[in-house]
Design an enzyme around this catalytic site. Sequence first.
Site, PDB file in Angstrom:
ATOM      1  N   ASP A 157       8.268 -26.448  11.508  1.00  0.00           N
ATOM      2  CA  ASP A 157       8.937 -25.166  11.713  1.00  0.00           C
ATOM      3  C   ASP A 157       9.140 -25.032  13.223  1.00  0.00           C
ATOM      4  O   ASP A 157       8.176 -24.879  13.973  1.00  0.00           O
ATOM      5  CB  ASP A 157       8.061 -24.036  11.170  1.00  0.00           C
ATOM      6  N   TRP A 216       2.673 -17.517  10.829  1.00  0.00           N
ATOM      7  CA  TRP A 216       3.775 -18.178  10.120  1.00  0.00           C
ATOM      8  C   TRP A 216       3.295 -19.429   9.410  1.00  0.00           C
ATOM      9  O   TRP A 216       3.705 -19.697   8.271  1.00  0.00           O
ATOM     10  CB  TRP A 216       4.934 -18.461  11.079  1.00  0.00           C
ATOM     11  N   LYS A 247      16.272 -17.216  17.756  1.00  0.00           N
ATOM     12  CA  LYS A 247      15.636 -17.288  19.076  1.00  0.00           C
ATOM     13  C   LYS A 247      16.605 -17.975  20.035  1.00  0.00           C
ATOM     14  O   LYS A 247      17.255 -17.323  20.812  1.00  0.00           O
ATOM     15  CB  LYS A 247      14.312 -18.059  19.018  1.00  0.00           C
TER      16      LYS A 247
END
Lengths: 356, 356
Positions: free
Chosen positions: A166, A99, A190
Amino acid sequence: MKKHNFTAGPCILAPSVIENLSNAVKDFDGQGLSLVEVSHREKAYEAVHMEALSLFKELLNIPDGYKVVFLGGGASLQFCMIPFNLMNKKSAYLETGVWASKALKEAKLFGEVVTVASSADKNFSYYPKGYSIPKDADYFHITTNNTIYGTEIHEDMDCPVTLIADMSSDIFSRPVDVKKYGMIYGGAQKNLAPAGVTFVVVREDLLGKVDRKIPTMLDYRTHIKEDSMFNTPPVFAIYAMRETLRWVKSIGGVAKMFEMNKAKANLLYNEIDRNTMFQGTAAKEDRSLMNVCFVMTDKFKEKEADFMTFAKENGMVGIKGHRSVGGFRASLYNALPIESVQALVDCMKEFEKKNA
Amino acid sequence: MKKHNFTAGPCILAPSVIENLSNAVKDFDGQGLSLVEVSHREKAYEAVHMEALSLFKELLNIPDGYKVVFLGGGASLQFCMIPFNLMNKKSAYLETGVWASKALKEAKLFGEVVTVASSADKNFSYYPKGYSIPKDADYFHITTNNTIYGTEIHEDMDCPVTLIADMSSDIFSRPVDVKKYGMIYGGAQKNLAPAGVTFVVVREDLLGKVDRKIPTMLDYRTHIKEDSMFNTPPVFAIYAMRETLRWVKSIGGVAKMFEMNKAKANLLYNEIDRNTMFQGTAAKEDRSLMNVCFVMTDKFKEKEADFMTFAKENGMVGIKGHRSVGGFRASLYNALPIESVQALVDCMKEFEKKNA
């Protein structure tokens, strides 16, 4: 049979959240209509929307000067929105996984990108330390938790330039010193909601400082100005987030979540370290509280498929490791009860008894 | 009391869709887990995802050479993605309302935009006719239905350049001759799903022809290549879309929807034209089948608030007109049964009897 949901995301949500969602799909707020068929301009929905924004600020203890927005498109869309809004000529990135790499790739379309350090040399199994951040970078971007590799930064760092994080996979898992960050963002799927909504926390005075023209939907100011109602928001996902935030508050907030998450992670890491058949893949000091990655030791490598079958038979769901690490991954997000971790640990013990 | 949901969007969905959604939030596909907590990489979800894509193509009769993608971010995000992907130097737009204006505003960031014609002179109450489209435009953009003003283009036009249509509020309401379009797109929150997913149908050979660098998430090719799974898709909204598409198919497809929609719209427009207290606001030939806008005649103007109260007391929901038109708006999307239209018509008749 009771299922233990260790999926990496979208993932387990609290039972009360799921029950309330199912009921709201039948009848929203006593309106005689489903949550999925009410207007986002309906007062009852506006109340949900504003409460979600306000609980988000309250529970994460977000100081004045910061704004929270909810967007569609996923954290991946933020990878280009960040440089669009915040990068003039130069930015710096810490490369700690897939990511982070995707995020820095997008920034390259906007100017010079310095990869300050990378852990690619050891398959992202650790966090680089002792790097130096260029003082003339517009910002420094980190990924605080790496879902795939099971590594996590455990402290809010001091940063000489604007720090952007992030936090897709560890937001609300621990208290965060928000004022150390210029921006925090992530997909909500999440610890907060089903897939379909992205959160952004941004220090407002950082915006409007770039020369380029920004398309309206990609400009954070558009969404700040309209309280995330510039266009139709993802109603269902935001309702779910409101429910989760209420649940977090009822349990005792992020401090309590952190305590519970440490207990769950310790339980599992202790078993991985004790059990002769298993070993962790991440550097010990960087082990994630959210995603626990482990494999079988060389001696028992050929037993991995057997353990997977055994675990599944005992109700474990989603413990297959990502293909780039192999083995197993157990995600221990906020809503996962410690009983599920104990059930996995019991499986590991029993498997060792039978096979080692 | 039975509610009649005339909301402009998000809006009514079929009862079977809502029931299936509520059940899937409790238990998805017999997995022992909720739809909101399963991985998008789970086989059972992948099957839903691929079925939604495939039913979309089948029911809209989309020819070879076109691709369908599902995205987050809303149709508003498409306003910049379209010029990003498809505009080299010049594009043409038909200005028929707020959404068309917003779309053309974004294109101006990318080059020359020709507003071919506009109905702003009469508060967007009609569709301009007899305009000419510049032959050197990369594309011509139209909004086929204007939710706010209650106007609609009823035919698939022949266009000398690539035709792009925002069909947010009339997709799946009638058969479409897809081959006349280069691209069709829209938010799904009218005839397809709850808010949170956007559809794009694009002729693949149009892509990759611009010089600029396109951020990964804004490039249609990214999502085509990965079957709309490049990043985590909005699972719940796509599941809902799959349910709606199954429902559309079970009823008889878009041809049958069109027939039902014409019957519903005729019933209401006939009453508006007959009733001495009401009048329509859109040009008759451009009246929308989806959003019926009407006001009280000058003589009875002061009765508008009374009618609103009376209609609400009789179960009508969401019939307040948009502030830029005033009066009333009844949205007659696919899932609205004709019984609800009849109930509204009965209200209008009864109100006339009591007040005229």
